[in-house]
Design a protein around this motif. Structure first.
Motif, short mmCIF file in Angstrom:
data_model
loop_
_atom_site.label_atom_id
_atom_site.label_comp_id
_atom_site.label_asym_id
_atom_site.label_seq_id
_atom_site.Cartn_x
_atom_site.Cartn_y
_atom_site.Cartn_z
N ILE A 1 -1.40 64.76 32.59
CA ILE A 1 -0.46 64.58 32.87
C ILE A 1 0.40 63.60 33.23
O ILE A 1 1.77 63.49 33.44
N LEU A 2 -0.08 63.57 34.93
CA LEU A 2 0.37 63.08 35.95
C LEU A 2 -0.13 61.40 35.81
O LEU A 2 0.48 60.01 36.17
N TYR A 3 -0.55 60.78 34.60
CA TYR A 3 -1.00 59.63 35.08
C TYR A 3 -0.98 58.49 33.63
O TYR A 3 -1.02 59.87 32.29
N GLU A 4 -1.02 57.58 32.95
CA GLU A 4 -1.03 56.67 32.02
C GLU A 4 -1.81 55.82 31.61
O GLU A 4 -2.38 55.30 33.15
N SER A 5 -2.37 55.20 30.81
CA SER A 5 -3.33 54.50 30.70
C SER A 5 -2.25 52.71 29.47
O SER A 5 -1.63 52.59 29.74
N ILE A 6 -3.07 52.21 30.38
CA ILE A 6 -2.59 50.66 29.84
C ILE A 6 -2.20 50.71 28.24
O ILE A 6 -1.25 49.90 28.03
N LEU A 7 -3.03 51.30 27.47
CA LEU A 7 -2.60 51.41 26.29
C LEU A 7 -2.30 52.77 25.82
O LEU A 7 -3.32 53.46 26.60
N ALA A 8 -1.93 53.03 25.12
CA ALA A 8 -1.33 54.55 24.81
C ALA A 8 -2.21 54.63 22.73
O ALA A 8 -1.98 53.57 22.53
N ALA A 9 -2.91 55.68 22.46
CA ALA A 9 -2.50 56.07 21.27
C ALA A 9 -1.02 56.41 21.07
O ALA A 9 -0.84 57.30 21.37
N THR A 10 -1.22 57.31 19.41
CA THR A 10 -0.25 57.82 18.77
C THR A 10 -1.45 59.41 18.35
O THR A 10 -2.25 59.99 18.25
N ALA A 11 -0.28 60.32 17.57
CA ALA A 11 -0.65 61.87 17.09
C ALA A 11 -0.64 61.46 15.57
O ALA A 11 -1.30 62.58 14.85
N ASP A 12 -0.86 60.21 15.15
CA ASP A 12 -0.65 59.69 13.42
C ASP A 12 -1.38 58.51 13.24
O ASP A 12 -1.48 58.12 12.29
N ASP A 13 -2.08 58.23 14.02
CA ASP A 13 -2.90 56.57 13.77
C ASP A 13 -4.13 57.06 14.16
O ASP A 13 -4.41 56.43 15.43
N PRO A 14 -4.74 58.04 13.21
CA PRO A 14 -6.55 57.81 13.90
C PRO A 14 -7.03 56.34 14.36
O PRO A 14 -7.70 56.36 15.34
N TYR A 15 -6.71 54.99 14.26
CA TYR A 15 -7.46 53.89 15.07
C TYR A 15 -6.29 52.87 15.65
O TYR A 15 -7.17 52.36 16.43
N GLY A 16 -5.48 53.69 16.11
CA GLY A 16 -4.97 51.85 16.33
C GLY A 16 -4.22 52.79 17.30
O GLY A 16 -4.23 53.96 18.36
N SER A 17 -4.18 51.92 18.40
CA SER A 17 -3.95 51.81 20.36
C SER A 17 -2.82 50.60 20.53
O SER A 17 -2.46 49.55 19.85
N TYR A 18 -1.87 50.85 21.35
CA TYR A 18 -1.19 50.28 21.55
C TYR A 18 -0.35 50.19 22.85
O TYR A 18 -0.60 50.49 23.94
N CYS A 19 0.23 48.96 23.66
CA CYS A 19 0.39 48.42 24.65
C CYS A 19 1.45 49.38 25.12
O CYS A 19 2.58 49.76 24.58
N TYR A 20 1.09 49.72 26.29
CA TYR A 20 2.18 51.03 27.15
C TYR A 20 2.69 50.45 28.43
O TYR A 20 3.86 50.01 28.07
N LEU A 21 1.56 49.81 29.29
CA LEU A 21 2.24 49.62 30.60
C LEU A 21 1.88 47.75 30.35
O LEU A 21 2.43 47.74 31.05
N CYS A 22 1.78 48.09 28.84
CA CYS A 22 1.97 46.35 28.93
C CYS A 22 2.36 45.97 27.75
O CYS A 22 2.60 46.69 27.22
N THR A 23 3.06 44.30 27.98
CA THR A 23 4.17 44.07 26.46
C THR A 23 3.37 43.59 25.56
O THR A 23 3.66 43.70 24.77
N THR A 24 2.60 42.81 26.02
CA THR A 24 0.94 42.48 25.21
C THR A 24 -0.19 42.78 25.89
O THR A 24 -0.08 42.38 26.76
N LEU A 25 -1.33 41.69 24.50
CA LEU A 25 -2.55 41.88 25.38
C LEU A 25 -3.05 40.16 24.52
O LEU A 25 -2.05 40.19 23.38
N GLU A 26 -3.73 39.40 24.65
CA GLU A 26 -4.39 38.37 24.48
C GLU A 26 -6.17 38.69 24.41
O GLU A 26 -6.21 38.46 26.40
N TYR A 27 -6.13 38.51 23.57
CA TYR A 27 -7.67 37.96 23.60
C TYR A 27 -8.42 37.14 22.94
O TYR A 27 -7.44 37.17 22.21
N PRO A 28 -10.01 36.84 22.65
CA PRO A 28 -10.08 35.37 21.65
C PRO A 28 -11.00 36.15 20.25
O PRO A 28 -11.21 37.69 20.95
N GLU A 29 -10.94 35.51 19.42
CA GLU A 29 -11.89 36.14 18.59
C GLU A 29 -12.92 36.95 18.74
O GLU A 29 -13.59 37.60 18.43
#
Length: 639
Positions: A108-136
């Motif tokens: 509970i002392l630590y955090e990750s760049i991306l975060a998941a939620t307890a109601d979305d089994p496949y999704g992850s979200y920018c948490y320590l970031c505002t956006t992510l970018e990547y090529p196809e």
């Protein structure tokens, strides 16, 4: 050029993953998705996807303008303390090493760049970031970090901290993690103060890579350089993190208290609204569950997740319940059923014969145990993805056959896997602890395997007695293991239970050949990925905190590749069905039990949202403290 686009890719399936611990190291699976924009870079003409999150399958549940998560109470009051119990002892706050026993709750002392939620089994979200970018191609990912994040000492968090800690864990981290991740990550680059880029190896499965990168934690480069702390050594203080809580106080082997940081950078983050509601979280340590239960009844801690069916069925008749001070509830649990089982140490030659394992497994009478010991509260574990759509059922589908037939043709699997129904645990007569029909079947199997009963009734092969020892650190399991031991003794097996203290238990697991059978919990996720290599891959068989059975099987390895490289939900599901089917056929486990509810008891000063999310109980985060009710309980003498 910018255009709207729906994208899919991937991120961590579980929020608040702990990468390293004494008993286990969980690789982030990887799950991310969203409504995104596509940027075409003029220099390379390569389309770059920019988004607030990522998913491999479907669409993200939450958009970039989310105010708060659906399942929280955004008006939940802050304050009070919740206290829970922990088993055993602790002697370090570093859960990234297998040296020592880590204190409970450090994640509970630590955090990750991306975060998941307890109601979305496949999704992850920018948490320590505002956006992510990547090529196809997903050859790399860039995280555009938030500029308002600070560590708990007030110093700023930057891209250099991410690069530093990645390099540190690759140098000093647990080998099983390093060996797997080094195959995926080619390196980390700091592009500027708040931009960090992860480059992926050409052969890395693209479904996992963004999640692996996004699972990186925020740790302070300056703190490590100033303190000289190492990941592979015990520490008497936690690493400096960015989380909602900091260490308040501790009494080694007795108590740990974490306190909410009043200056926490993330208090107003949309994902944190209605969460981190308690001023403090206290862990009280006890040698076993029985001692902990007595302490709960006396009000020494205030929230308990009950794991003993005996206590749940018969123990909750005490004054605090009768006075209405303590609430006892069953709350729905939508997670994958826990694959809890006795597992064989396959490194021991006697357990390398599948007939021996089958015979020993026949002697565990779940039906009698459930009726007599568990009060009918449990169901039998059948699958590594129990109670989910990933569980193999019946005979193989056409898609499974396409994966399994080449392995049969190459002699890696028995042909029966193509026609037989998925292996289920044997059933037993609930009227007595030893099922006589299964005893006869087990006796025949051991005879065929060359373990012959002598005049003294003991089974021997080449002059060696068939010894089987259960290693346990839980006194509560004695009543479960002892009847199993007695049934094995009736079979002619020299069976015994060796119950040791927690420190000895951990030490013996660190020596891969120093046990016969243990209870193991092989937790799997909704989006199986590279983390499965730690559980079942041959590369982790010699020494692993997950693959404790020492499974080393080329057919399993091939199917792991199939699941990890799956690019669609259908492919992943079919591949998981196939590997579940094969793992169950390998018979390295004796499945135990699970239940699809949280059984909890707590002093009636805590409240929770009307509808709990499917994938988390959330008692340490989105529950809250009713101060008025707490004062009433104190005045009444509840604690």
């Amino acid at each position: 050029m910018i255009k709207d686009q729906r994208c899919s890719a991937k991120v961590a399936t579980k929020p608040q993953n702990a990468w390293g611990s004494k008993l286990g190291l969980l690789l982030a699976g990887a799950v991310l998705a969203f409504g995104a924009a596509t940027l075409v870079h003029a220099d390379s003409h390569e389309e770059i996807i920019v988004s607030h999150g990522y998913t491999n399958f479907g669409e993200l549940k939450y958009g970039p303008d989310t105010v708060h998560l659906d399942y929280v109470n955004p008006n939940a009051p802050k304050g009070g303390e919740i206290s829970v119990w922990a088993r055993g002892t602790f002697d370090t706050f570093n859960n990234f090493t297998r040296e020592g026993a880590a204190a409970a709750g450090t994640t509970i002392l630590y955090e990750s760049i991306l975060a998941a939620t307890a109601d979305d089994p496949y999704g992850s979200y920018c948490y320590l970031c505002t956006t992510l970018e990547y090529p196809e191609s997903r050859d790399w990912v860039i995280f555009n970090l938030r500029e308002d994040i600070t560590f708990s000492d007030g110093t700023p968090f930057t891209a250099e901290d991410i690069e530093f800690f990645h390099n540190l864990i690759m140098e000093q981290g647990i080998p099983e993690y390093v060996n797997v991740v080094s195959q995926y990550l080619a390196g980390v680059e700091v592009l500027d103060t708040y931009r960090v880029k992860f480059n992926f190896t050409p052969d890395a499965p693209r479904r996992d890579v963004i999640g692996i990168a996004g699972g990186n934690r925020a740790f302070s480069k300056a703190w490590f350089e100033e303190t000289g702390a190492r990941l592979d050594e015990s520490t008497d203080v936690p690493f400096l993190g960015t989380g909602a809580y900091v260490l308040g106080s501790y009494d080694t082997n007795r108590q740990v208290i974490y306190e909410r940081d009043p200056d926490w950078w993330g208090a107003e983050h949309p994902f944190n609204i209605g969460q981190a509601n308690f001023d403090s979280i206290r862990y009280e340590y006890f040698s076993d569950s029985a001692a902990a239960f007595e302490a709960f009844k006396a009000g020494e801690y205030t929230f308990r997740q009950e794991s003993s069916s005996l206590q749940w069925a018969t123990g909750y008749e005490f004054p605090a319940i009768e006075n209405g001070w303590v609430r006892k509830e069953e709350l729905e649990d939508g997670t994958i059923g826990t694959a809890q089982a006795f597992i064989f140490n396959l490194r021991n030659p006697k357990f390398q014969d599948p007939a021996v394992r089958e015979a020993l497994g026949l002697m565990f009478n779940f039906e009698w145990s459930n009726e007599t010991l568990f009060y009918g509260l449990y169901d039998r574990v059948e699958s590594f993805w129990q109670n989910s759509e990933l569980q193999a059922q019946g005979t193989p589908s056409d898609g499974e056959l396409a994966l399994l037939e080449p392995l049969v043709d190459e002699g890696l699997l028995d042909a029966s896997i193509l026609t037989d129904e998925a292996v289920l645990p044997p059933t037993s007569n609930p009227s007595r602890p030893t099922d006589r029909a299964n005893l006869r079947l087990a006796s025949d199997l051991l005879d065929q395997a060359g373990w012959i009963a002598g005049d003294d009734g003991m089974r021997r092969k080449d002059g060696e007695v068939l010894n089987v020892e259960f290693l346990s650190a839980s006194a509560g399991f004695d009543r479960i293991i002892n009847p199993y031991v007695e049934s094995l003794q009736r079979l002619g097996v020299s069976a015994s239970l060796d119950r040791v203290d927690f420190a000895q238990y951990v030490e013996r697991l660190d020596a891969p050949s120093d046990f016969d059978l243990i209870t193991h919990t092989m937790t799997q996720g909704f989006e199986p990925g590279i983390g499965m290599r730690q559980w079942f891959g041959s590369e982790t068989a010699a020494d692993s905190s997950r693959n404790l059975m020492g499974l080393e099987d080329p057919a399993v390895d091939r199917l792991l590749d199939t699941v990890i490289n799956a690019s669609s939900l259908e492919e992943m599901t079919t591949g998981t069905h196939a590997i579940d089917r094969v793992l169950r056929a390998k018979g390295f486990w004796v499945p135990q039990w699970y239940k699809s509810t949280h059984t909890v008891a707590y002093y009636d000063m805590f409240e929770y949202p009307d509808t709990l999310p499917p994938f988390s109980l959330g008692h340490l985060s989105f529950w809250w403290y009713n101060a008025e009710r707490a004062e009433e309980l104190k005045a009444a003498g509840a604690f």
